[in-house]
Scaffold this active site. Structure first.
Site, PDB file in Angstrom:
ATOM      1  N   HIS A   1      -2.370   2.372  -0.797  1.00 27.92           N
ATOM      2  CA  HIS A   1      -2.699   3.266   0.315  1.00 27.92           C
ATOM      3  C   HIS A   1      -4.149   3.093   0.793  1.00 27.92           C
ATOM      4  O   HIS A   1      -4.398   2.750   1.938  1.00 27.92           O
ATOM      5  CB  HIS A   1      -2.484   4.726  -0.109  1.00 27.92           C
ATOM      6  CG  HIS A   1      -1.101   5.039  -0.626  1.00 27.92           C
ATOM      7  ND1 HIS A   1       0.012   5.144   0.191  1.00 27.92           N
ATOM      8  CD2 HIS A   1      -0.661   5.278  -1.886  1.00 27.92           C
ATOM      9  CE1 HIS A   1       1.078   5.440  -0.538  1.00 27.92           C
ATOM     10  NE2 HIS A   1       0.707   5.527  -1.801  1.00 27.92           N
ATOM     11  N   ASP A   2      -5.105   3.373  -0.077  1.00 32.90           N
ATOM     12  CA  ASP A   2      -6.496   3.511   0.349  1.00 32.90           C
ATOM     13  C   ASP A   2      -7.132   2.239   0.912  1.00 32.90           C
ATOM     14  O   ASP A   2      -7.935   2.329   1.855  1.00 32.90           O
ATOM     15  CB  ASP A   2      -7.335   4.055  -0.813  1.00 32.90           C
ATOM     16  CG  ASP A   2      -6.943   5.487  -1.163  1.00 32.90           C
ATOM     17  OD1 ASP A   2      -7.156   5.894  -2.312  1.00 32.90           O
ATOM     18  OD2 ASP A   2      -6.408   6.194  -0.279  1.00 32.90           O
TER      19      ASP A   2
END
Ligand code: RIB
Ligand code: CA
Length: 311
Positions: free
Chosen positions: A238-239
Site C-alpha cells: 500500500h504505502d
C-alpha cells in the site's frame, strides 16, 4: 535537479518502512522530517520502528513523535497484523537515531516555516498530525504543496466493507485534510490492492544479497504470511504507492476528483467518496491503477541503492 522537500508521516508498519526506503533512495526527494502517528501499532511502537527504519536507510532528518490517537474518537490499531513490534520479521542493526524533543506538529511547523519552497507531505498512516497542523497553523496551508497519501478506496474498504484502515482510524482528520484546500493525491485500495508483490519478486530482492535486501525480503516474507492467511496470492504494498505516485507518476493512472470522507454513516463511517464530474470543486486526485512490473522494478532499484558499505 532540485529535490522535492518532503515530510514523511506514518505508522511503520512494513509497508511504511518500504515506502520510506524508496523515498530515502530517491535522488528526487529531500526528506526534511519524519513524524509518527498511532495506527498499525501504538505510538511508542511505531515511533521506535521509525527511528530504526530511518537509521537503517540513512535518513538523517529529525524524527518526531506524533498523535497517540485520533482527534475525536477512541483509537484503533491493527493488532498484530504487522507483528508484536509492528515491524516483525527482521532484526535491524541498533539505531543511531535520537528522537526529536519536538512533537510531530511542532517539527512540521518548524520545517514548513523554515523552507523557502512548498513542502510535500507523504502520509502513510492516519491523517491526525496533518489535520492538527492545519487546525493549529492554518496560515501555513499555502506552504504545503500537496499531501500524497495512502488511504481510502472508492467503493471498497479493507477494515470495513466501506472504509480503509488509515481513514477509518481518524475520519475527522481525513475530512479536515481533504476539505482544507491542500491538494490531495490519494493512493487508495483501488491502486494499492493492485500493487502486489509475489514470492518470485521477493526472491529477486533476496538474491541482491545485501543486508538491506535481506531485511526487506524478510519483512516481505512476514507481511506476505499475514496476507496469505487472508487468502491473498500477492502482497499489497500500500504505502509505497504514496511515494511512487509523487516520483514516478508515469507508472500510474491518476484522475482528478472531488474527495469527501463520510464521518457519520453507521456502516459507512470512514468511506471516501469521489466525484469525477463536478469540475468546479476538485480538491485532489485519485490514483486508480499502475504498471505493476514497473512498480516492482522501482522497488528493486531502491533496495539496490543500499550497498553494504553504506548501511
Ligand atoms: O490500509 C493499509 C494502510 O493501513 C497502510 O498504510 C498500512 O501500513 C496501514 O497503516
Ligand atoms: Ca501505514
Amino acid at each position: 535537479m532540485d529535490r522535492i522537500p518532503v515530510i514523511l508521516d506514518g505508522d511503520p508498519g512494513h509497508d511504511d518502512a518500504i515506502a520510506w526506503m524508496i523515498a530515502a533512495a530517491s535522488p528526487m526527494l529531500n526528506i526534511k522530517a519524519v513524524t509518527t502517528v498511532a495506527g498499525n501499532k501504538d505510538i511508542e511502537n511505531v515511533t521506535r520502528n521509525a527511528l530504526n527504519v530511518c537509521s537503517l536507510f540513512g535518513i538523517d532528518a529529525p524524527v518526531a513523535k506524533g498523535a497517540h490517537g485520533p482527534l475525536v474518537v477512541e483509537g484503533i490499531t491493527a493488532g498484530d497484523f504487522h507483528g508484536v513490534t509492528g515491524l516483525d520479521g527482521a532484526d535491524l542493526p541498533p539505531s543511531s537515531k535520537i528522537l526529536s524533543k519536538d512533537s510531530a506538529v511542532e517539527l512540521m511547523v518548524k520545517v514548513i516555516e523554515e523552507s523557502d519552497e512548498q513542502i510535500v507531505i507523504i502520509g502513510t498512516g492516519a491523517e491526525t498530525n496533518l489535520a492538527a497542523l492545519l487546525l493549529y497553523r492554518p496560515d501555513l496551508k499555502g506552504k504545503i504543496k500537496a499531501c500524497y497519501l495512502m488511504g481510502g478506496g472508492i467503493g471498497t474498504g479493507n477494515w470495513t466493507p466501506a472504509a480503509e484502515f488509515n481513514i477509518l482510524v481518524d475520519p475527522e482528520a481525513a475530512s479536515i485534510v481533504f476539505e482544507s484546500g491542500v491538494p490531495v493525491v490519494m493512493s487508495g485500495l483501488d491502486v494499492t490492492e493492485k500493487a502486489l508483490i509475489y514470492p518470485e519478486d521477493v526472491d529477486r530482492i533476496r538474491a541482491i544479497g545485501t543486508q538491506v535486501s535481506n531485511i526487506v525480503s524478510n519483512w516481505l516474507d512476514f507481511f506476505g504470511a499475514t496476507h496469505a492467511a487472508l487468502g491473498y496470492k500477492g502482497w499489497p504494498l500500500h504505502d509505497p504507492c504514496a511515494v511512487l505516485s509523487l516520483i514516478k507518476p508515469e507508472i500510474f493512472t491518476i484522475e482528478d476528483a472531488y474527495l469527501q470522507v463520510d464521518k457519520n454513516g453507521i456502516h459507512t463511517r470512514g468511506e471516501v467518496l469521489a466525484d469525477y464530474e463536478d469540475r468546479d470543486r476538485l480538491n485532489g486526485k485519485v490514483v486508480l491503477n499502475l504498471d505493476r512490473q514497473a512498480f516492482v522494478e522501482e522497488l528493486i532499484k531502491a533496495v539496490e541503492h543500499f550497498t553494504d558499505g553504506e548501511v
